[in-house]
Design an enzyme around this catalytic site. Structure first.
Site, PDB file in Angstrom:
ATOM      1  N   GLU A  73     -10.687   7.366   4.200  1.00 15.11           N
ATOM      2  CA  GLU A  73     -11.297   6.514   5.214  1.00 15.11           C
ATOM      3  C   GLU A  73     -10.405   5.292   5.373  1.00 15.11           C
ATOM      4  OE1 GLU A  73     -12.192   6.322   2.075  1.00 15.11           O
ATOM      5  OE2 GLU A  73     -11.995   4.160   1.730  1.00 15.11           O
ATOM      6  N   LYS A  84       0.811  -1.230   0.000  1.00  8.92           N
ATOM      7  CA  LYS A  84       0.000   0.000   0.000  1.00  8.92           C
ATOM      8  C   LYS A  84       0.844   1.281   0.000  1.00  8.92           C
ATOM      9  CE  LYS A  84      -4.476  -1.447   1.793  1.00  8.92           C
ATOM     10  NZ  LYS A  84      -4.310  -2.880   2.194  1.00  8.92           N
ATOM     11  N   SER A 128       1.877  -9.709  -0.902  1.00  9.13           N
ATOM     12  CA  SER A 128       1.529  -8.282  -0.787  1.00  9.13           C
ATOM     13  C   SER A 128       1.874  -7.659   0.560  1.00  9.13           C
ATOM     14  CB  SER A 128       0.043  -8.069  -1.087  1.00  9.13           C
ATOM     15  OG  SER A 128      -0.765  -8.874  -0.253  1.00  9.13           O
TER      16      SER A 128
HETATM   17  C1  LIG Z   1      -5.115  -3.954   1.743  1.00  6.61           C
HETATM   18  C2  LIG Z   1      -4.359  -5.182   1.439  1.00  6.61           C
HETATM   19  C3  LIG Z   1      -4.722  -6.043   0.378  1.00  6.61           C
HETATM   20  C4  LIG Z   1      -5.961  -5.835  -0.447  1.00  6.61           C
HETATM   21  O1  LIG Z   1      -5.972  -4.712  -1.254  1.00  6.61           O
HETATM   22  P1  LIG Z   1      -5.813  -4.786  -2.838  1.00  6.61           P
HETATM   23  O2  LIG Z   1      -6.177  -3.420  -3.261  1.00  6.61           O
HETATM   24  O3  LIG Z   1      -6.749  -5.833  -3.347  1.00  6.61           O
HETATM   25  O4  LIG Z   1      -4.407  -5.137  -3.124  1.00  6.61           O
HETATM   26  C5  LIG Z   1      -3.921  -7.131   0.110  1.00  6.61           C
HETATM   27  N1  LIG Z   1      -2.817  -7.410   0.838  1.00  6.61           N
HETATM   28  C6  LIG Z   1      -2.456  -6.629   1.877  1.00  6.61           C
HETATM   29  C7  LIG Z   1      -1.243  -7.003   2.650  1.00  6.61           C
HETATM   30  C8  LIG Z   1      -3.205  -5.499   2.226  1.00  6.61           C
HETATM   31  O5  LIG Z   1      -2.828  -4.733   3.245  1.00  6.61           O
END
Ligand SMILES: *Cc1c(COP(=O)(O)O)cnc(C)c1O
Length: 400
Positions: free
Chosen positions: A117, A95, A384
């Site tokens: 938000e 993010k 992610s």
């Molecule tokens: C917020 C988040 C997601 C989901 O958000 P996407 O916009 O679908 O990528 C996925 N993995 C992590 C670690 C997150 O914090």
């Protein structure tokens, strides 16, 4: 030449095929169009590009490495699994990539406040971090119920110096926080900017957030090519709104040899009402200023959705994902809460990497799929984020 044509995406009205656009009142459309104009101009400048690339490198720690999860692959006895380590970024997830982009854009546009938000607080923390760095005031609206649930993130946001606005109206959760943040934004949309947390919302946000995240796939494609002299056979990522997935997928869309798989949460099962598998079970509709696949109740309200991973429970999904599904370029599959927990524990104990519950969905699919594939096949998973935030919850859930 690819058999798919991805030429300028989205079009000038913000459409990816039939999806996206701006389903908003005319006053707001003007404001969004102005953001789009400014973005298209600013992003071309060397000043903006250099500053963002420098921050990606020295502040976020990019490029994030690709790691061959050899022990995991050996254990499964099939395909080789590789991880793109977005969990190693500063703040522990992908993010920060788009939050830095949005905060920097706000600065270049001369905005005086960034508003957003947050649900579980992940977007709030990443945005508060980026705004502290860039030196621009930041205001985060969060439901009172979520504030009580998400203590570590609430504390972090306060430490980072953002203004946290508790929202007590309605159910005091994400939906009410969106309304509250939006009202604040509408008080002065010329001087404020609303920072959306995924590839969703009205044009130009799905495009901008994708562009800022696409560094993931550009790096990964080059890194994999350099090391293996070829591209991965499969790439995969979890899909909530869809930003980390679009970040990885974008660089590979025209590589016909690369199979692309997006993973949605099927929660307690696709046959129950407790899931968040928007592309798998939803229908084309409208939500939050855009056209996309939506999970709706019979009377057309957004369905209450569920996932063990709070970052994935969203009843809509990015318009580009909706388009890629219809086009057949990306295949969308799903993983249950139980498979997610199993992947979370397995990756932790076999590789010493604790993944976020969101990312564990993509790991779970790779584990399932790898077993059916031969040892020369390669799967690249977008990891992610890291699972520190989920450790207590999982320990509790599994009685550790
Ligand atoms: C917020 C988040 C997601 C989901 O958000 P996407 O916009 O679908 O990528 C996925 N993995 C992590 C670690 C997150 O914090």
């Amino acid at each position: 030449m690819s058999k798919f044509d991805f030429a300028p995406m989205p079009d000038n009205e913000g459409f990816f095929g039939n999806y996206g656009g701006q389903i908003i009142p005319p006053e707001l459309k003007q404001v969004m169009d102005e953001i789009d104009r400014a973005y298209e101009e600013i992003r071309q400048t060397e000043e903006f590009q250099n500053e963002l690339m420098q921050l990606f490198q020295d502040y976020v720690g990019r490029p994030s490495p690709i790691y061959h999860a050899k022990r995991l692959s050996d254990k499964l006895g099939g395909a080789q699994i590789y991880l793109k380590r977005e969990d190693l970024n500063h703040t522990g997830a992908h993010k920060i990539n788009h939050c830095l982009g949005e905060a920097l854009l706000a600065k270049f546009m001369g905005k005086t406040k960034v508003i957003a938000e947050t649900g579980a607080g992940q977007h709030g923390v990443a945005l508060a971090t980026a705004c502290a760095l860039v030196g621009i005031p930041c205001e985060i609206h969060m439901g009172q119920v979520d504030i009580e649930k998400e203590h570590p993130n609430v504390t972090k946001m306060k430490i980072l110096g953002c203004k946290l606005v508790p929202v007590t109206r309605g159910t005091a959760t994400l939906k009410d926080a969106v309304d509250s943040a939006f009202e604040e934004y509408l008080k002065d949309p010329v001087n404020y900017i609303y920072a959306i947390g995924s590839v969703v919302g009205p044009h130009p946000f799905p495009k901008m957030v994708r562009d800022f995240q696409s560094i993931i796939g550009r790096e990964a494609r080059q890194q994999f090519q350099d090391k293996h002299n070829t591209l991965p056979d499969y790439i995969t990522a979890c899909v909530g709104g869809g930003s980390n997935a679009m970040g990885l997928f974008t660089a590979f869309l025209e590589d016909d040899s690369v199979n692309i798989v997006g993973i949605e949460p099927s929660g307690k099962g696709l046959e129950t009402s407790e899931h968040s598998a928007t592309l798998t079970l939803g229908k084309p509709g409208e939500i939050h200023g855009m056209k996309c696949y939506v999970l709706e109740t019979e009377d057309g309200e957004p369905m209450p959705v569920h996932s063990i991973a709070s970052g994935l429970d969203y009843p809509g999904v990015g318009p580009q994902h909706s388009y890629l599904k219809d086009l057949g370029r990306v295949e969308y599959q799903s993983v249950t809460d139980e498979e997610c927990l199993n992947a979370f524990m397995t990756l932790s104990q076999v590789e010493g990497i604790i993944p976020a519950l969101e990312s564990s969905h993509a790991v779970a699919w790779a584990m399932r799929a790898a077993q059916e594939m031969d040892k020369d096949t390669t799967i690249l998973v977008n990891l992610s984020g890291r699972g520190d935030k989920d450790a207590d919850y999982v320990a509790d859930k599994l009685d550790l």
